[in-house]
Design an enzyme around this catalytic site. Structure first.
Site, short mmCIF file in Angstrom:
data_model
loop_
_atom_site.label_atom_id
_atom_site.label_comp_id
_atom_site.label_asym_id
_atom_site.label_seq_id
_atom_site.Cartn_x
_atom_site.Cartn_y
_atom_site.Cartn_z
N GLU A 32 0.88 -1.18 0.00
CA GLU A 32 0.00 0.00 0.00
C GLU A 32 0.91 1.22 0.00
O GLU A 32 1.47 1.59 1.03
CB GLU A 32 -0.89 -0.01 1.24
CG GLU A 32 -1.71 1.24 1.43
CD GLU A 32 -2.35 1.32 2.81
OE1 GLU A 32 -2.49 2.45 3.32
OE2 GLU A 32 -2.71 0.28 3.39
N ARG A 36 1.17 10.27 0.61
CA ARG A 36 1.67 11.33 1.50
C ARG A 36 2.87 12.04 0.91
O ARG A 36 3.38 12.99 1.52
CB ARG A 36 2.11 10.73 2.84
CG ARG A 36 1.02 10.09 3.62
CD ARG A 36 1.59 9.60 4.94
NE ARG A 36 0.97 8.33 5.29
CZ ARG A 36 1.42 7.51 6.20
NH1 ARG A 36 2.52 7.78 6.86
NH2 ARG A 36 0.79 6.38 6.46
N LYS A 120 -10.90 -0.33 6.99
CA LYS A 120 -9.66 -0.10 7.73
C LYS A 120 -10.05 0.38 9.12
O LYS A 120 -10.95 1.21 9.26
CB LYS A 120 -8.82 0.96 7.00
CG LYS A 120 -7.56 1.36 7.71
CD LYS A 120 -6.78 2.35 6.85
CE LYS A 120 -5.52 2.80 7.56
NZ LYS A 120 -4.62 3.52 6.66
#
Length: 185
Positions: A32, A36, A120
């Site tokens: 993943e 960012r 999540k």
């Protein structure tokens, strides 16, 4: 779905090979790559092209524009720290798995209304970890969780032992894989 989802932060594109090779050497075929950093989309495209056997997705996707960029780069799944109806819509239209962050009954209900049954659970350690997820599973038996945040080698087996855990996410996978690779050299 693989039970281990490394959260990968790539600050410079040149890091991609080292990190993905370390993960593969550690038997992990999922990554993943977080949105960012400035090179996130480029890193995803590079990873998808050069590691086609890996399940490469995009993490920390917080809006429709990032989702579109991640999918254009080749991301095979999308993860968000929270629930974005706009991202959910794009993923549903393209038949791409979307794992939004959901830690409250209201957020889980919103996810269910969007057809999402795997969420999540982030940050897991702050929101009560396994104990909280087990409590939430009572009214939501159809939900599976991907806990991330505060999960590491010390408590990983406890999480994986519960049948409602779809996978466990974390940056610790990357740290462990890189350390193992450096110890072999």
């Amino acid at each position: 779905m693989e039970k281990r989802i490394p959260v990968v932060v790539i600050k410079e594109l040149s890091e991609t090979d080292k990190i993905l090779t370390a993960l593969k050497n550690d038997g992990i075929n999922t990554a993943e790559i977080t949105f960012r950093t400035a090179c996130a989309a480029e890193a995803i495209a590079y990873a998808c092209k050069n590691y086609p056997e890996m399940n490469v997705g995009a993490g920390t996707v917080i809006n429709a524009a990032q989702c579109e960029a991640a999918l254009a780069a080749g991301a095979k799944f999308i993860v968000s720290p929270g629930l974005s109806p706009a991202v959910a819509k794009i993923c549903a239209e393209r038949n791409v798995p979307y794992y939004p962050g959901c830690v409250t009954p209201t957020e889980i209900m919103a996810a269910l209304e969007l057809g999402i049954t795997t969420v999540k659970f982030f940050p897991a350690n702050v929101y009560g970890g396994l104990k909280a997820m087990k409590a939430l599973a009572g009214p939501f038996p159809q939900i599976k969780f991907i806990p991330t945040g505060g999960v590491d080698a010390s408590n990983l087996d406890e999480y994986l032992a519960w049948e409602k855990i779809a996978a466990v996410g974390g940056s610790f996978y990357v740290k462990d894989a890189l350390a193992k690779m450096e110890n072999k050299q």
